[in-house]
Design an enzyme around this catalytic site. Sequence first.
Site, PDB file in Angstrom:
ATOM      1  N   GLU A  12       0.397  -0.705  -0.615  1.00 15.60           N
ATOM      2  CA  GLU A  12       0.363  -0.035   0.009  1.00 15.60           C
ATOM      3  C   GLU A  12       1.006   1.670  -0.086  1.00 15.60           C
ATOM      4  O   GLU A  12       1.835   1.408   0.317  1.00 15.60           O
ATOM      5  CB  GLU A  12      -0.786  -0.369   1.185  1.00 15.60           C
ATOM      6  N   LYS A  19      -8.603   2.679  -1.484  1.00 19.09           N
ATOM      7  CA  LYS A  19      -9.824   1.911  -0.291  1.00 19.09           C
ATOM      8  C   LYS A  19     -10.959   1.930   0.262  1.00 19.09           C
ATOM      9  O   LYS A  19     -10.694   3.920   0.055  1.00 19.09           O
ATOM     10  CB  LYS A  19      -8.747   2.272   0.722  1.00 19.09           C
ATOM     11  N   CYS A  23      -5.722  -3.071   1.589  1.00 19.04           N
ATOM     12  CA  CYS A  23      -5.823  -2.743   3.577  1.00 19.04           C
ATOM     13  C   CYS A  23      -6.462  -3.425   4.058  1.00 19.04           C
ATOM     14  O   CYS A  23      -7.120  -3.964   4.450  1.00 19.04           O
ATOM     15  CB  CYS A  23      -4.409  -2.010   3.934  1.00 19.04           C
TER      16      CYS A  23
END
Length: 465
Positions: free
Chosen positions: A42, A124, A179
């Site tokens: 990430e 995300k 994530c």
Amino acid sequence: MLRIALAQVNATVGDLDGNAELIVEWTRRAAARGARVVVFPEMMLTGYPVEDLALRASFVEASIAGLHAVAARLADEGLGGIAVVTGYLDRRTDLAPRTGLPAGAPLDAAALLYGGRVVITSAKHHLPNYGVFDEFRYFVPGNTLPVFRLPAGSAGLGGRPPQTPPGGDESVEIAIAICEDLWQDGGPVAVCRRAGAGLLVVPNASPYERGKDDVRLDLCVRRAHEAGAVLAYANMVGGQDELVFDGDSILVAADGTLLARGPQFEEALVVADLDLPAAPSAEQAADQPVDADDGTVITIKRVTLPPPRLPAAEPGELEGPLWPRLSDPAEVYAALVTGVRDYVRKNGFRSVILALSGGIDSALTATIAADAIGPSNVHVVLMPSRYSSEHSVTDAEDLVKRQGLHALTIPIASMVDAFGQELAPAGFPDTGLPAENLQARVRGVVLMGLSNADGHLVLTTGNKS
């Protein structure tokens, strides 16, 4: 059969050029091992966490430009046929500024690089706002799940045209999440199952906590079941300010079987061969809104990659693929060494300084420092006073010899006495706890003076911290 590589590498916040170099270098290593897909952590291009840099428009622009430059460079170096998934900092351009929206609408994003260009991007979806995270302050959530179809024909090694295997198209479909999207229910994982992707790749920057390795494996097994796909969890490694990332990248099959697991606190390329289901014969709609089971709608966005031309490679035997686990004490020690090493390096220091008393606290700190940056860069100061026992001085001297540290002895009794004399009119006692603590404050003054004079970073040694 698809060969994948998880590149658990050490990115530095703000070092766009250095991080871009890492992406190219580790993609080159993955290609040499015969990998068709390589997954980076990430925010790989910018480092993590970027914190207020996300609110600086020029930095966001530099991240976007750097991403396109990396894609072009990969192609120029003959690596354009590798599907590279990497994190970076992006922004939304369709949101009007308003109160409560991070300035510039930044995105914690991931991109697929292939054929010299940025093929598809996402952001995300779940933004953590607990513990060490404050991502509602910096980012807006993403609402797409990218799925790319990768041709499974031969790689066209050595510049030869790729070949389609007998029986026609045996492409595979790969989805991308980021994530926290793995740690929360609903969202991209739920949508992945409905998308039918055979592989879910997840760039991560998941900080180390004691016992987190077991929690992480259980999470990956559970989410692989939920997604109905092989799950590839690529985690960052290294220290960044107060955070330490431990790597520990994981590959699990859809049934939860552990396929590969990287080392802890070490950079590594985790390579494995995956037996994935063939993609559906007919491609589905490019944009497909899906209920994400978390009160939101996520749109599945599909792209098909052209057949690659890959550099010649001799895949050979796979390293690992299951690296040995550290014991609990070794894990904690490795975290401390990693944190010290990268704090020193990433903040531009070359050496450290600390007070060495002969006690356990300072002995442990000196040993961590020596292992982190080398004994030649560790300076210790012995500062005996009237409270110092003879063995504390000799123990400290013995450690200096064993470790090969730079040592300086500065008696501080006269300094402590001078402070005491000046404080006496205010009723400061000559003995007892206040007097003993005064010597600790004097030692701090000495260390900071030497730090300012010589550029050393001061390490604290109290309470076995």
